[in-house]
Scaffold this active site. Structure first.
Site, short mmCIF file in Angstrom:
data_model
loop_
_atom_site.label_atom_id
_atom_site.label_comp_id
_atom_site.label_asym_id
_atom_site.label_seq_id
_atom_site.Cartn_x
_atom_site.Cartn_y
_atom_site.Cartn_z
N MET A 30 0.86 -1.19 0.00
CA MET A 30 0.00 0.00 0.00
C MET A 30 0.90 1.25 0.00
O MET A 30 0.47 2.33 0.40
CB MET A 30 -0.93 -0.03 1.21
CG MET A 30 -1.88 -1.23 1.17
SD MET A 30 -3.40 -1.01 2.08
CE MET A 30 -2.80 -0.79 3.72
N GLY A 31 2.15 1.07 -0.44
CA GLY A 31 3.06 2.21 -0.53
C GLY A 31 3.63 2.61 0.82
O GLY A 31 3.60 1.83 1.77
N ALA A 32 4.16 3.86 0.88
CA ALA A 32 4.89 4.34 2.07
C ALA A 32 5.96 3.30 2.41
O ALA A 32 6.01 2.77 3.52
CB ALA A 32 3.95 4.60 3.23
N GLY A 36 11.13 -2.94 5.47
CA GLY A 36 10.41 -4.22 5.43
C GLY A 36 9.99 -4.55 4.00
O GLY A 36 10.17 -5.67 3.52
N HIS A 37 9.46 -3.53 3.29
CA HIS A 37 9.08 -3.76 1.88
C HIS A 37 10.33 -4.08 1.04
O HIS A 37 10.28 -4.90 0.14
CB HIS A 37 8.43 -2.50 1.29
CG HIS A 37 7.10 -2.15 1.89
ND1 HIS A 37 6.90 -1.02 2.65
CD2 HIS A 37 5.91 -2.79 1.86
CE1 HIS A 37 5.64 -0.96 3.04
NE2 HIS A 37 5.02 -2.02 2.58
N ARG A 187 2.93 2.86 9.10
CA ARG A 187 2.24 3.67 10.11
C ARG A 187 3.20 4.36 11.07
O ARG A 187 2.83 5.33 11.73
CB ARG A 187 1.27 2.80 10.91
CG ARG A 187 0.08 2.33 10.10
CD ARG A 187 -0.63 1.22 10.81
NE ARG A 187 -1.66 0.64 9.96
CZ ARG A 187 -2.94 0.97 10.01
NH1 ARG A 187 -3.36 1.83 10.88
NH2 ARG A 187 -3.81 0.41 9.19
O1 PAF Z 1 -0.19 -5.73 3.70
C1 PAF Z 1 -0.62 -4.83 2.93
O2 PAF Z 1 0.06 -3.84 2.68
C2 PAF Z 1 -2.00 -4.96 2.32
O3 PAF Z 1 -2.89 -5.57 3.19
C3 PAF Z 1 -1.99 -5.69 0.96
C4 PAF Z 1 -1.52 -7.12 1.09
C5 PAF Z 1 -1.07 -4.94 -0.01
C6 PAF Z 1 -3.40 -5.71 0.37
O4 PAF Z 1 -3.90 -4.44 0.19
#
Ligand code: PAF
Length: 283
Positions: A30-32, A36-37, A187
């Site tokens: 969901m961006g930001a 971790g990403h 967050r």
């Molecule tokens: O974990 C998230 O960021 C969201 O729940 C996901 C898996 C991208 C689905 O919108």
């Protein structure tokens, strides 16, 4: 790096890879973006020929419009980070691209989706399951990557893909933490420095449980001790602290006969909802 924003454009562009037998890794976000990403992306790049990152703040998984509106959306920064990482495709649909009509069909995971996150965020997993299904159909990846910080989400999506025969490997990636132990999360951007210090206690409470289990203490007693620990920190408002068997998401009060155990936390610091967990595997 190609940035595409409609399902048709993306599916068409990816066909040339799947027809040649190249593997595609999908990292739904969901961006930001945070470290971790970046771990998810790095794993996908190592394990696949092509990596697709999606950025979409999915409205159907928010039961609270304030939480949805406040969700950070630093798109330009995210795109330049993804460019630096040499990601192949970024998918940035808007609401109309993913929900052209009022959505009437949702994924229902049943009882395991009504506990913990599902209890406090009714309908949350219906929205997650629905958007993840859409993304899996659009991208047709060989593998999709999810952070284990959202443990319940990972367990439910993995179950959905097995039970509904989605031809994809669902890969869980270990939670990345700040030096303080605070789990990385988009967050956290909404926390002050003091808030981050306070929030680091979330992991401390979980680690106390892990240490207690390793020393042979009763799980019930340890859960209670950590609840008391959190209750002494005024700025942490606990929503739940729950131990589950990850194989079925049933609540447990003892570790006996378990191959694995998860202890999940949700609560608020400075009005920001944070989750974290401990995921233990026993021999
Ligand atoms: O974990 C998230 O960021 C969201 O729940 C996901 C898996 C991208 C689905 O919108």
């Amino acid at each position: 790096m190609q940035i595409l924003s409609t399902p048709i454009e993306l599916s068409k562009s990816l066909k040339k890879y799947s027809s040649k037998g190249n593997s595609i890794g999908l990292v739904p976000t969901m961006g930001a973006l945070h470290q971790g990403h970046l771990e998810l992306i790095s794993k996908s790049k190592n394990e696949n020929d092509v990596t697709v990152v999606s950025i979409f703040v999915n409205p159907t998984q928010f039961n609270n419009s304030e939480d949805f509106n406040n969700y950070p959306r630093p798109l330009e920064e995210d795109l330049s980070e993804l460019n630096r990482l040499n990601v192949d495709y970024v998918f940035t649909p808007d609401d109309v691209a993913l929900y052209p009509k009022k959505q009437t069909v949702f994924i229902d995971f049943g009882t395991p989706a009504r506990v913990m996150e599902g209890e406090f965020r009714p309908g949350h997993f219906d929205g997650v399951g629905t958007v993840v299904s859409k993304l899996l159909h659009i991208v047709s990846p060989s593998r999709a990557y999810f952070g284990l910080k959202d443990l319940q989400q990972f367990l439910l999506i993995r179950r959905m893909c097995v039970e509904l025969n989605f031809p994809v490997g669902i890969i869980g990636v270990k939670t990345v933490r700040e030096r303080s132990g605070l789990a990385m999360s988009s967050r956290n951007q909404r926390l002050s420095e003091r808030g981050k210090e306070v929030a680091a206690n979330i992991y401390k409470g979980l680690k106390k449980i892990e240490e207690g289990i390793r020393s042979g203490n009763q799980l019930n007693y340890l859960l209670e001790t950590s609840r008391i620990f959190y209750s002494k920190i005024d700025e942490i408002e606990v929503e739940y602290l729950e131990a589950i068997d990850p194989s079925n998401l049933h609540s447990v009060t003892s570790c006996q006969n378990l191959k694995e155990l998860a202890v999940c936390f949700a609560g608020y610091v400075e009005g920001v909802r944070l989750i974290d967990n401990l995921y233990l595997q026993f021999k």
